[in-house]
Design an enzyme around this catalytic site. Sequence first.
Site, short mmCIF file in Angstrom:
data_model
loop_
_atom_site.label_atom_id
_atom_site.label_comp_id
_atom_site.label_asym_id
_atom_site.label_seq_id
_atom_site.Cartn_x
_atom_site.Cartn_y
_atom_site.Cartn_z
CB SER A 15 -24.23 -41.60 -42.96
OG SER A 15 -25.27 -42.56 -43.04
CD GLU A 35 -20.99 -47.97 -34.44
OE1 GLU A 35 -21.77 -48.18 -33.48
OE2 GLU A 35 -20.82 -46.86 -34.97
CB CYS A 43 -29.01 -43.45 -41.87
SG CYS A 43 -29.89 -43.38 -43.45
CB CYS A 48 -33.58 -42.75 -43.08
SG CYS A 48 -31.78 -42.72 -43.04
CE LYS A 51 -37.91 -43.01 -40.87
NZ LYS A 51 -37.57 -41.83 -40.06
CB ALA A 115 -13.37 -45.44 -29.10
CE1 TYR A 178 -36.80 -38.21 -39.29
CE2 TYR A 178 -36.62 -36.23 -37.97
CZ TYR A 178 -36.08 -37.41 -38.43
OH TYR A 178 -34.83 -37.79 -38.04
CD GLU A 182 -40.45 -40.41 -41.80
OE1 GLU A 182 -40.04 -39.69 -42.74
OE2 GLU A 182 -39.69 -40.99 -41.00
NE ARG A 205 -42.10 -26.97 -32.33
CZ ARG A 205 -43.15 -26.37 -31.75
NH1 ARG A 205 -43.43 -25.12 -32.07
NH2 ARG A 205 -43.89 -27.02 -30.88
CG ASP A 304 -28.05 -36.82 -36.54
OD1 ASP A 304 -27.88 -36.05 -37.51
OD2 ASP A 304 -28.86 -37.76 -36.55
CG HIS A 438 -50.16 -33.34 -69.88
ND1 HIS A 438 -50.89 -32.97 -68.77
CD2 HIS A 438 -51.03 -33.95 -70.73
CE1 HIS A 438 -52.15 -33.33 -68.95
NE2 HIS A 438 -52.26 -33.94 -70.13
CD GLU A 443 -49.14 -31.61 -66.22
OE1 GLU A 443 -49.06 -30.91 -67.25
OE2 GLU A 443 -49.83 -32.65 -66.16
#
Length: 449
Positions: A15, A35, A43, A48, A51, A115, A178, A182, A205, A304, A438, A443
């Site tokens: 990303s 890459e 991601c 993410c 997932k 690379a 997390y 998940e 945490r 990251d 509502h 709300e």
Amino acid sequence: MADYDYDLFVIGAGSGGVRASRIAASHGARVAVAEEFRIGGTCVIRGCVPKKLLVYGSHFAEELQDAAHYGWSVEGMTFDWNVLRDTVLRDVDRLEAAYTTTLDNNKVDHFHERATVTGPHSVKLASGREITAQYILIAVGAWPVMPDFPGNEHCITSNEVFHLSSLPKRVIVQGAGYIAMEFAGIFNALGCHVTVVNRSETMLRGYDAALRDRLLQITMARGIEYKFNCPIKLVEKQVDGSLMVSVGDQDPIPADVLLIATGRRPKTDGLGLESAGITLGQGGEIPVDEYSKTACASIYAVGDVTDRVQLTPIAIREGHAVADTLFGGTLRKTHYDAVPSAVFSQPPLASVGLTEAQAREMFAGNVKIFTADFRPMKNVFASRHERGLYKLVVDAASDRVLGVHMIGPDSPEILQAVAIAVRAGLTKAEFDDTIALHPSMAEELVLMR
């Protein structure tokens, strides 16, 4: 810059790397990206996005059960893991193609190979080709940490979980962050017996204690078992292919899959950064300044792989800021205050700003806490008695809302709008002055007294 092959060479097409490449090219820079796996990064390919699709798929178990209370008769319900898995993987392919098209449309060259850095202005591809660049951007992300214990070769991480050949009946998840929560929710919803084991007594945490406690209560009621203060000691593969897992001082636990989700480490091993005078941090992270510049003036790092916030939107902002700074004529940096985050557990939770504990420490206890503890309307007809919890943390002196924390259906969707208010520094009185929508769960945010 004409003396170099490229103005910017990006290592890592996730990303942050793709955003930096696209924006730099739009400013007129000659850009290339390398890459070693698949364009899109963690991601898109194994994080993410797939997932979240698994979360959506697992939610249907709950929705189909609740349908009868709303007058719907659904007969012959069955679930096919292979269908969900393959559908998710096809969408990953679609997204990778879209990211690749983005690079092509912006005339960014891309090399599908590893690379490494060979100097302040040079990189070497796995094929042996050496390339020079005025600037180098490191955006290789992080990699799952595999703890060292006998039998860890029988375990999987979040990288492999999307490719399971069949749905396991018994799943052990090591960790309570997390990613762990998940996947524990996904497998639990799909009918697996799930046990979460953690070396400490704390889950999630960094999130507000009230949300953590509520999630623990709800997930235990849903059938997830927890074993805290239980590090894994040994994993033994049985004759039938199953696993026997020894944790702490307790009896061994049988499992079909053991998912390790104990954190992620910057993927900097063997990257060659020492050739440019860059020393890594204790966790393998690349130290950078507020503009993402490393100790080498021509090399930057985002996402990251640094020691900042490990979130996809942060990597995107950082990559964009680097491109603007280097080629757009604008010094730009990323702000890390009031960053919203979510855990797509079941139910999900979401937070922005300071927790109650953080606020009490920073403001010497001079804070006010407002909560709304309610049963979501969609649960009224269901057999579940799960309750949502919203919490506002307010500076008692200025009345400014310092943090918002939520657990309940659609909390992440609701929080994104609230994060704008927290970032803008709105007060509790301004929340209260806003008319409620509502009936809605949202709300509750403007009705707390």
